[in-house]
Motif scaffolding. Structure first.
Motif, PDB file in Angstrom:
ATOM      1  N   GLU A 121      10.399  -0.366   5.293  1.00  0.00           N
ATOM      2  CA  GLU A 121      10.042  -1.573   4.543  1.00  0.00           C
ATOM      3  C   GLU A 121      10.931  -2.757   4.926  1.00  0.00           C
ATOM      4  N   ALA A 122      12.210  -2.474   5.185  1.00  0.00           N
ATOM      5  CA  ALA A 122      13.130  -3.536   5.615  1.00  0.00           C
ATOM      6  C   ALA A 122      12.707  -4.095   6.965  1.00  0.00           C
ATOM      7  N   ALA A 123      12.321  -3.201   7.876  1.00  0.00           N
ATOM      8  CA  ALA A 123      11.875  -3.623   9.209  1.00  0.00           C
ATOM      9  C   ALA A 123      10.580  -4.436   9.121  1.00  0.00           C
ATOM     10  N   ASP A 124       9.688  -4.040   8.216  1.00  0.00           N
ATOM     11  CA  ASP A 124       8.442  -4.788   8.020  1.00  0.00           C
ATOM     12  C   ASP A 124       8.730  -6.221   7.571  1.00  0.00           C
ATOM     13  N   PHE A 125       9.687  -6.364   6.658  1.00  0.00           N
ATOM     14  CA  PHE A 125      10.029  -7.697   6.165  1.00  0.00           C
ATOM     15  C   PHE A 125      10.674  -8.543   7.265  1.00  0.00           C
ATOM     16  N   ILE A 126      11.510  -7.925   8.081  1.00  0.00           N
ATOM     17  CA  ILE A 126      12.126  -8.643   9.203  1.00  0.00           C
ATOM     18  C   ILE A 126      11.068  -9.118  10.183  1.00  0.00           C
ATOM     19  N   GLN A 127      10.087  -8.266  10.437  1.00  0.00           N
ATOM     20  CA  GLN A 127       9.013  -8.662  11.339  1.00  0.00           C
ATOM     21  C   GLN A 127       8.239  -9.851  10.770  1.00  0.00           C
ATOM     22  N   TYR A 128       8.049  -9.858   9.469  1.00  0.00           N
ATOM     23  CA  TYR A 128       7.382 -10.976   8.782  1.00  0.00           C
ATOM     24  C   TYR A 128       8.210 -12.258   8.927  1.00  0.00           C
ATOM     25  N   LEU A 129       9.539 -12.159   8.714  1.00  0.00           N
ATOM     26  CA  LEU A 129      10.421 -13.317   8.842  1.00  0.00           C
ATOM     27  C   LEU A 129      10.447 -13.871  10.268  1.00  0.00           C
ATOM     28  N   SER A 130      10.183 -13.005  11.246  1.00  0.00           N
ATOM     29  CA  SER A 130      10.274 -13.391  12.654  1.00  0.00           C
ATOM     30  C   SER A 130       9.012 -14.050  13.191  1.00  0.00           C
ATOM     31  N   THR A 131       7.934 -14.036  12.424  1.00  0.00           N
ATOM     32  CA  THR A 131       6.695 -14.648  12.899  1.00  0.00           C
ATOM     33  C   THR A 131       6.871 -16.156  13.064  1.00  0.00           C
ATOM     34  N   LYS A 132       6.056 -16.740  13.898  1.00  0.00           N
ATOM     35  CA  LYS A 132       6.135 -18.180  14.153  1.00  0.00           C
ATOM     36  C   LYS A 132       5.961 -18.973  12.857  1.00  0.00           C
ATOM     37  N   GLY A 181       0.803  -1.204   0.000  1.00  0.00           N
ATOM     38  CA  GLY A 181       0.000   0.000   0.000  1.00  0.00           C
ATOM     39  C   GLY A 181       0.834   1.251   0.000  1.00  0.00           C
ATOM     40  N   GLY A 182       2.169   1.137   0.063  1.00  0.00           N
ATOM     41  CA  GLY A 182       3.036   2.294   0.059  1.00  0.00           C
ATOM     42  C   GLY A 182       3.706   2.461  -1.286  1.00  0.00           C
ATOM     43  N   LYS A 183       4.846   3.163  -1.286  1.00  0.00           N
ATOM     44  CA  LYS A 183       5.596   3.395  -2.517  1.00  0.00           C
ATOM     45  C   LYS A 183       6.220   2.087  -3.002  1.00  0.00           C
ATOM     46  N   ASN A 184       6.467   2.033  -4.296  1.00  0.00           N
ATOM     47  CA  ASN A 184       7.158   0.870  -4.849  1.00  0.00           C
ATOM     48  C   ASN A 184       8.630   0.931  -4.437  1.00  0.00           C
ATOM     49  N   VAL A 185       9.093  -0.152  -3.816  1.00  0.00           N
ATOM     50  CA  VAL A 185      10.475  -0.163  -3.324  1.00  0.00           C
ATOM     51  C   VAL A 185      11.151  -1.488  -3.679  1.00  0.00           C
ATOM     52  N   THR A 186      12.481  -1.436  -3.749  1.00  0.00           N
ATOM     53  CA  THR A 186      13.299  -2.634  -3.918  1.00  0.00           C
ATOM     54  C   THR A 186      14.230  -2.742  -2.720  1.00  0.00           C
ATOM     55  N   LEU A 187      14.209  -3.912  -2.088  1.00  0.00           N
ATOM     56  CA  LEU A 187      15.067  -4.153  -0.930  1.00  0.00           C
ATOM     57  C   LEU A 187      16.210  -5.065  -1.345  1.00  0.00           C
ATOM     58  N   ASP A 188      17.426  -4.534  -1.350  1.00  0.00           N
ATOM     59  CA  ASP A 188      18.599  -5.370  -1.604  1.00  0.00           C
ATOM     60  C   ASP A 188      18.897  -6.195  -0.359  1.00  0.00           C
ATOM     61  N   PHE A 189      18.974  -7.503  -0.515  1.00  0.00           N
ATOM     62  CA  PHE A 189      19.144  -8.429   0.612  1.00  0.00           C
ATOM     63  C   PHE A 189      20.403  -9.261   0.346  1.00  0.00           C
ATOM     64  N   VAL A 190      21.502  -8.944   1.044  1.00  0.00           N
ATOM     65  CA  VAL A 190      22.751  -9.686   0.893  1.00  0.00           C
ATOM     66  C   VAL A 190      22.621 -11.019   1.631  1.00  0.00           C
ATOM     67  N   ASN A 194       2.588  -8.330  -0.868  1.00  0.00           N
ATOM     68  CA  ASN A 194       3.003  -6.929  -0.849  1.00  0.00           C
ATOM     69  C   ASN A 194       3.521  -6.540  -2.230  1.00  0.00           C
ATOM     70  N   PRO A 195       2.619  -6.326  -3.200  1.00  0.00           N
ATOM     71  CA  PRO A 195       3.019  -6.119  -4.599  1.00  0.00           C
ATOM     72  C   PRO A 195       3.881  -4.891  -4.849  1.00  0.00           C
ATOM     73  N   ASN A 196       3.927  -3.967  -3.909  1.00  0.00           N
ATOM     74  CA  ASN A 196       4.776  -2.787  -4.096  1.00  0.00           C
ATOM     75  C   ASN A 196       6.226  -3.035  -3.645  1.00  0.00           C
TER      76      ASN A 196
END
Length: 432
Positions: A325-336, A38-47, A69-71
C-alpha cells in the motif's frame, strides 16, 4: 397468490444481483484510480516535515487519494526537520517503522538499508527512473535498488539585483547560448560596483555544498566515481579554490560571510549587493522584496556549466506490514499530474522531465532557468553528495580549509591536499 409471490421473489433476486454488481464496479473504479483500493483497510503512517506551505498541499493530495481509495487512511505525522533522523531511528529500532517518510538528501543514504526496494512495485529501475532528471539518480538508486521516489528537486543558481545592473547599464545573459565565463562575469560585477553603486559584487552562501558549484564548473569532483579515493586535490579542485580566493581578495565578495558568518540573504536584501549565489528556494524567500527589482540569470561557466542537485524524496520502509500500500501511494505521488500539482502549489521544482515548466503563481521564468542549470549539471555533483555516510565526516574540514585559503594562511594546493586526507579517512571508516 403463490405465483405472485414467486414473481416478487425472482424480482428481488435480480435487484440484489444488480446492486451487488454496481457495488463491485464502484469498488473496481476506486481501485483503478489509486491502485490500492479494494483491499484490506490499512493506515499508513507518513512522517513529514515542512519548509513552507507544502504540508498543506500534501494534505489535500492525501484527501484526494483517500477518496479514491476508501480502504486507505494516511496518518501524516508532522515533525520539525531537525527531529527527523531521531524520530525515524526510534521507530525503526523499536520495530515499528513508519510506512512512509519524507527524506532529504542528507538522510536518504543513512536509511537506505531499511528502505523498501520500490523497483518491483514501479515497473523496474529503468522504467521508473527515466521519468526523472538524470542528475539526481545517484541519490535514490543504490545498488540497482530504488530506495525512494523524488518529490521535488533543488539547484544552486544566481540571483541578481536588476535595479543595480540596469543603473550600471549591464545586461545579464538571457539565454544559455550567451552565458558569461567567470572572468566576464567578474568584470560585469566590477562595472555594477563602479557605475551602479553596488557595495559588493556578490555574496556566496557559507556552505561546502554551495562552494562545490564552482568545483564542478571547473571540471572537478570531491570523490572518484567508484567512491574509493579523494579527487578534490586534483588540478580542477585547486583551481576552484584559488578562484574562490580571488573573488574575495579583489573585493568582489565581502569576507564577512565566510569569515564572520554574516547572513548573505540579509546583505542581498539590503540592496547593496549585485548578486547572490544561492539555492532556488530563495525565489520564495525573496518574493517579498520591494525596495528594488531582482531576478535570476544563468550562472557563469569555467570549464563547463554545472549546478549541484538536491531535493526531497519519499521513502517506504521494510517491516511496516503495509509495504504494498505504501508503494502504491508513492507511485501515485510520482505521477505527472500529482507531482506537478505538489510542486506548482508549493513553489518547488519538479524532478520530472516532463514538468520542467509549470504554471507557478510567482517566478515561472526563474524556475525555468534553475531547471536549465540542472539539465547542464555534472554527474559528479550528485555522485559526490549522494554519499551521505561519508560527506558529513569531512564537510567541516573542507569549509575550514577554504576559509584558510581565503585568509592567505595556506595555499589552495595545501588546503585541498589536507581536505583529501580527511576524505580518504572518511572513506576508510565507512568501509569498516
Amino acid at each position: 397468490m403463490k405465483k405472485h409471490f414467486k414473481v416478487i421473489s425472482i424480482l428481488m433476486v435480480f435487484v440484489l444481483l444488480a446492486l451487488t454488481s454496481m457495488a463491485c464496479a464502484k469498488k473496481d473504479d476506486a481501485g483503478s484510480a489509486g491502485g490500492a483500493a479494494g483491499g484490506k483497510n490499512v493506515t499508513l503512517d507518513f512522517v513529514w516535515f515542512s519548509d513552507g506551505k507544502e504540508g498543506e498541499v500534501m494534505k489535500n493530495i492525501i484527501k484526494d487519494y483517500e477518496t479514491k481509495n476508501p480502504n486507505v487512511k494516511i496518518n501524516l505525522i508532522e515533525i520539525a526537520y531537525k527531529d527527523l533522523s531521531t524520530k525515524l531511528k526510534t521507530m525503526i529500532t523499536g520495530g515499528q517503522p513508519p510506512a512512509l517518510a519524507r527524506i532529504s538528501t542528507t538522510e536518504i543514504g543513512a536509511f537506505s538499508n531499511q528502505a523498501l526496494d520500490l523497483a518491483t512495485y514501479v515497473g523496474g529501475v529503468d522504467k521508473f527512473t527515466e521519468q526523472f532528471i538524470d542528475s539526481i539518480k545517484p541519490y535514490y538508486v543504490v545498488n540497482n535498488k530504488v530506495i525512494a521516489a523524488p518529490m521535488d528537486v533543488t539547484a544552486n543558481g544566481l540571483f541578481y539585483n536588476k535595479t543595480l545592473f540596469d543603473k550600471a547599464g549591464v545586461k545579464v545573459p538571457t539565454s544559455p547560448d550567451n552565458i558569461w565565463t567567470w572572468d566576464e562575469f567578474q568584470a560585469a560585477l566590477k562595472q555594477v560596483m563602479e557605475k551602479g553603486g553596488a557595495k559588493y559584487g556578490m555574496v556566496w552562501d557559507f556552505t561546502p555544498h554551495r562552494w562545490s558549484t564552482l568545483l564542478y564548473q571547473f571540471g572537478g569532483s570531491m570523490i572518484s566515481p567508484d567512491g574509493t579515493k579523494a579527487t578534490i586535490n586534483d588540478e580542477a579542485g585547486v583551481q576552484a579554490a584559488e578562484y574562490f580566493k580571488k573573488l574575495h581578495t579583489d573585493g568582489t565578495m565581502p569576507t564577512s560571510v565566510w569569515f564572520g558568518g554574516e547572513n548573505p540573504n540579509n546583505l542581498f536584501r539590503s540592496g547593496t549587493v549585485a548578486a547572490h549565489l544561492a539555492g532556488n528556494w530563495m525565489i520564495s524567500n525573496y518574493k517579498d522584496i520591494t525596495n528594488f527589482e531582482w531576478g535570476v540569470t544563468y550562472m557563469p561557466k569555467a570549464k563547463q556549466r554545472s549546478s549541484v542537485p538536491g531535493g526531497k524524496f519519499v521513502m517506504a520502509f521494510n517491516g511496516s506490514k503495509v509495504e504494498k500500500e505504501a508503494a502504491d501511494f508513492i507511485q501515485y505521488l510520482s505521477t505527472k499530474e500529482v507531482n506537478s500539482k505538489f510542486n506548482q502549489e508549493s513553489l518547488f521544482m519538479s524532478p520530472r522531465k516532463d514538468s520542467a515548466k509549470l504554471d507557478y503563481e510567482f517566478g515561472k521564468e526563474m524556475f525555468e532557468i534553475f531547471s536549465d542549470e540542472l539539465n547542464n549539471t555534472s554527474a559528479a555533483a550528485a555522485e559526490d553528495w549522494s554519499k551521505q555516510t561519508i560527506v558529513p565526516k569531512f564537510s567541516n574540514d573542507l569549509k575550514n580549509s577554504l576559509v584558510e585559503v581565503i585568509a592567505g594562511k595556506t595555499t589552495a594546493k595545501e588546503a585541498m591536499d589536507k581536505t583529501a586526507k580527511a576524505i580518504d579517512k572518511a572513506i576508510a571508516e565507512d568501509k569498516k
